[in-house]
Design a protein around this motif. Structure first.
Motif, PDB file in Angstrom:
ATOM      1  N   ALA A  49       0.858  -1.187   0.000  1.00 45.38           N
ATOM      2  CA  ALA A  49       0.000   0.000   0.000  1.00 45.38           C
ATOM      3  C   ALA A  49       0.888   1.229   0.000  1.00 45.38           C
ATOM      4  O   ALA A  49       2.028   1.183   0.465  1.00 45.38           O
ATOM      5  CB  ALA A  49      -0.920   0.010   1.215  1.00 45.38           C
ATOM      6  N   ASP A  90       0.479   2.329  -8.314  1.00 47.04           N
ATOM      7  CA  ASP A  90      -0.836   2.329  -7.665  1.00 47.04           C
ATOM      8  C   ASP A  90      -1.841   1.773  -8.670  1.00 47.04           C
ATOM      9  O   ASP A  90      -2.002   2.318  -9.755  1.00 47.04           O
ATOM     10  CB  ASP A  90      -1.216   3.748  -7.256  1.00 47.04           C
ATOM     11  N   SER A  92      -5.053   0.872  -7.472  1.00 44.34           N
ATOM     12  CA  SER A  92      -6.265   0.808  -6.644  1.00 44.34           C
ATOM     13  C   SER A  92      -7.472   1.538  -7.229  1.00 44.34           C
ATOM     14  O   SER A  92      -8.600   1.290  -6.802  1.00 44.34           O
ATOM     15  CB  SER A  92      -5.976   1.378  -5.251  1.00 44.34           C
ATOM     16  N   LEU A  98      -9.859  -4.133  -3.804  1.00 50.25           N
ATOM     17  CA  LEU A  98      -8.476  -4.017  -3.340  1.00 50.25           C
ATOM     18  C   LEU A  98      -8.405  -3.218  -2.048  1.00 50.25           C
ATOM     19  O   LEU A  98      -9.226  -2.343  -1.802  1.00 50.25           O
ATOM     20  CB  LEU A  98      -7.615  -3.324  -4.405  1.00 50.25           C
ATOM     21  N   HIS A 102      -3.927   0.289  -2.624  1.00 45.94           N
ATOM     22  CA  HIS A 102      -3.164  -0.877  -3.099  1.00 45.94           C
ATOM     23  C   HIS A 102      -2.140  -0.445  -4.143  1.00 45.94           C
ATOM     24  O   HIS A 102      -2.442   0.283  -5.083  1.00 45.94           O
ATOM     25  CB  HIS A 102      -4.082  -1.934  -3.695  1.00 45.94           C
TER      26      HIS A 102
END
Length: 138
Positions: A49, A90, A92, A98, A102
């Protein structure tokens, strides 16, 4: 490797990539290099992350809430990721399944074992050069 339309390569060198360490990868309370090794199904994308969207605590708590195991969250800065020879992406946006923020480390360009081993080693060294980010040490 080209990115998908919903993916964004991180470019803020002081931002952190949070990586969870499975309890089996601890050696005397310190993560082993296994923490940066791919698992089956990663397809060259090592999950974590980004600090701009998720705190180390949130990344940890979401991992547990999803049924995963973790001994804690360790961080690697984007400048360290770049120096190790890879990038953080990234992915996400638009995928509610996700975890928050994420992001993956892109290993898809590492086409031989020595290259992959060198990248993992540098990332491991960077992550373990500082304390665990979450939970805080007692």
């Amino acid at each position: 490797m080209p990115l998908e339309p919903h993916e964004t390569e991180l470019d803020q060198l002081d931002e952190f990539y949070w990586r969870q360490c499975h309890p089996n990868y601890l050696d005397g309370g310190v993560p082993s290099v296994q923490m940066f090794r791919e698992s089956t199904g990663d397809n060259g994308k090592l999950s974590g992350a980004r600090s701009e969207k998720a705190s180390a605590q949130l990344a940890y708590e979401e991992r547990l809430a999803r049924g995963g195991n973790t001994a804690g969250t360790w961080g690697v800065s984007l400048s360290e990721i770049t120096a190790a020879g890879t990038r953080a992406v990234d992915d996400s946006v638009g995928d509610a399944a996700l975890p928050t923020g994420h992001t993956y480390l892109d290993y898809r360009h590492l086409d031989d074992k020595p290259s992959a081993r060198a990248v993992r080693s540098r990332l491991h060294e960077a992550a373990t050069s500082r304390p665990r980010e979450w939970p805080p040490a007692p």
